[in-house]
Design an enzyme around this catalytic site. Structure first.
Site, PDB file in Angstrom:
ATOM      1  N   LYS A  53      53.172  49.236  35.606  1.00 45.28           N
ATOM      2  CA  LYS A  53      54.047  49.189  36.834  1.00 45.28           C
ATOM      3  C   LYS A  53      54.891  48.284  36.554  1.00 45.28           C
ATOM      4  CE  LYS A  53      50.378  45.779  38.568  1.00 45.28           C
ATOM      5  NZ  LYS A  53      49.240  45.756  39.264  1.00 45.28           N
ATOM      6  N   TYR A 266      73.437  19.617  38.489  1.00 45.91           N
ATOM      7  CA  TYR A 266      73.227  19.235  39.938  1.00 45.91           C
ATOM      8  C   TYR A 266      72.430  18.276  40.621  1.00 45.91           C
ATOM      9  CZ  TYR A 266      75.972  23.715  40.254  1.00 45.91           C
ATOM     10  OH  TYR A 266      76.931  24.665  39.994  1.00 45.91           O
TER      11      TYR A 266
HETATM   12  C1  LIG Z   1      47.962  45.213  38.414  1.00 39.28           C
HETATM   13  C2  LIG Z   1      46.805  45.674  38.378  1.00 39.28           C
HETATM   14  C3  LIG Z   1      45.897  45.937  37.228  1.00 39.28           C
HETATM   15  C4  LIG Z   1      46.159  45.071  35.866  1.00 39.28           C
HETATM   16  O1  LIG Z   1      46.108  43.795  36.339  1.00 39.28           O
HETATM   17  P1  LIG Z   1      46.379  42.808  34.946  1.00 39.28           P
HETATM   18  O2  LIG Z   1      45.590  41.342  35.446  1.00 39.28           O
HETATM   19  O3  LIG Z   1      47.622  42.593  35.008  1.00 39.28           O
HETATM   20  O4  LIG Z   1      45.451  43.229  33.709  1.00 39.28           O
HETATM   21  C5  LIG Z   1      44.735  46.698  37.376  1.00 39.28           C
HETATM   22  N1  LIG Z   1      44.567  47.132  38.645  1.00 39.28           N
HETATM   23  C6  LIG Z   1      44.982  46.955  39.937  1.00 39.28           C
HETATM   24  C7  LIG Z   1      44.842  47.688  41.045  1.00 39.28           C
HETATM   25  C8  LIG Z   1      46.424  46.504  39.679  1.00 39.28           C
HETATM   26  O5  LIG Z   1      47.081  46.479  40.817  1.00 39.28           O
END
Ligand SMILES: *Cc1c(COP(=O)(O)O)cnc(C)c1O
Length: 378
Positions: A53, A266
């Site tokens: 994702k 800054y």
């Molecule tokens: C993002 C996600 C994962 C992966 O999690 P990581 O901690 O990045 O390994 C797995 N299951 C769900 C439902 C997620 O939203």
């Protein structure tokens, strides 16, 4: 061409960056593939999927998916339909799940691209069963996130509603899998076991990256790592079993010396207490380097690696620049145009996140689009 070949200041054409970019993000696809294999071995005989994702956590969906496909990965999880469509163009035959399920109106797109929704509520199951009877889908049982998924007491009703579908996976998600001692893990595992009893024929999945390393070994039929694939530490507080995947380097744009009493950046949050030698680098918060790593406020400064010497960031992170203090390092180590490592073997994603008061996931997913990107090991 290697970035280690230092271009002479006059031969601009020899720049390792195509258009003379000043910051370079190197993504090691061989390390990514090794990480997937390590997780797959650890989870066997469970299948090891990959969570890609958010543009593969900011590292680029296409190169990441191609490397994982070559390593043997066959099942991928994205969040949105748009990501699913992109993923389908890359992997014709892969199994693709969408965590966000099937939002109203997304049906035709999901079906035409063979994207499997992870159904997240009773309403959604009923709607999808009516719209796409007999099609493969997954079901999310919520055992503690109170976010997406059917509550465990509703698992029986969910099973009834899902009869019209071809359920391929029941899954749940850990609240605190990075804390092996946390009792929440035990509670969630017990709740999921009860809920799963309503789906005796269906494959089950629970573990994200950190879940794979829990002493409970909750690998079930399929694991869903994301962060660890990209080099993040799934076992915080212990040595990172994963290989670093991301390296971020920036070029020295200018070198200068300042006198005691002169300040940097800054709001003048850092003032030289001795004659100081400084280097300005071409990256800043617009590139995803968190403003929170600015020096001041007493926190340990972030260090960058200049020809093997650790040099601290001084002053605030600006939009397009940061300043390093090279005073402690030998004067010959740095020249204008040299690349300096910000993120890599020395300071990993987790260490950078800690300095910035955030999590490594946010560091990765915010890696800017302005860097020149180079994929190696593909
Ligand atoms: C993002 C996600 C994962 C992966 O999690 P990581 O901690 O990045 O390994 C797995 N299951 C769900 C439902 C997620 O939203």
């Amino acid at each position: 061409m290697s970035v280690r070949e230092k271009p002479s200041p006059l031969s601009l054409g020899a720049s390792p960056c195509d258009a003379g970019e000043v910051a370079l993000l190197t993504i090691d696809l061989a390390a990514l593939a090794r990480n997937w294999k390590l997780l797959a071995e650890r989870s066997a005989p469970a299948e090891c999927a990959a969570v890609v994702k958010a543009d593969a956590y900011g590292l680029g969906l296409e190169p990441v998916m191609r490397a994982l496909l070559a390593a043997g990965c066959r099942t991928f999880f994205v969040a949105t339909a748009a990501e699913g469509v992109q993923a389908r163009a890359i992997a014709r035959d892969a199994v693709l799940y969408m965590f966000n399920g099937a939002p109203p109106g997304s049906g035709p797109l999901l079906l035409s691209h063979e994207l499997r929704p992870v159904l997240n509520s009773l309403d959604e199951i009923a709607e999808w069963a009516a719209l796409a009877p007999g099609t493969p889908a997954a079901l999310h049982i919520d055992t503690g996130m109170s976010r997406l998924g059917v509550a465990p007491p509703d698992a029986g009703v969910a099973a009834e509603l899902a009869r019209g579908l071809s359920l391929q996976l029941v899954m749940s998600h850990f609240v605190s899998s990075q804390q092996p001692e946390n009792r929440c893990n035990d509670r969630q595992i017990a709740q999921f076991a009860l809920a799963r009893a309503h789906f005796p024929e269906v494959a089950a999945s629970f573990a994200n990256s950190s879940g794979i390393f829990l002493p409970h070994r909750p690998h079930l039929d399929l694991v869903r790592p994301g962060y660890a694939l990209y080099g993040g530490n799934p076992t915080p507080g212990k040595p990172n079993p994963m290989r670093p995947v991301v390296k971020l380097e920036a070029r020295i744009l200018a070198l200068r010396e300042i006198k005691p009493g002169e300040s940097v950046g800054y709001d003048a949050t850092w003032t030289a207490s001795r004659p100081s030698r400084l280097a300005a680098l071409g990256l800043g918060y617009a590139d995803g380097l968190p403003w929170g790593v600015s020096s001041g406020a007493g926190a340990e400064p972030l260090e960058a690696l200049v020809s093997g010497f650790r040099c601290p960031i001084v002053g605030r992170v600006s939009m397009d620049a940061i300043v390093l203090d090279l005073t402690e390092a030998p004067s010959f180590i740095a020249q204008r145009g040299d690349f300096v490592e910000i993120l890599g073997e020395t300071t990993g994603v987790d260490a950078l996140a800690e300095r910035a008061g955030t999590i490594g996931y946010e560091i990765l997913t915010r890696l800017g689009r302005r860097y020149a990107r180079r994929y190696v090991g593909g």
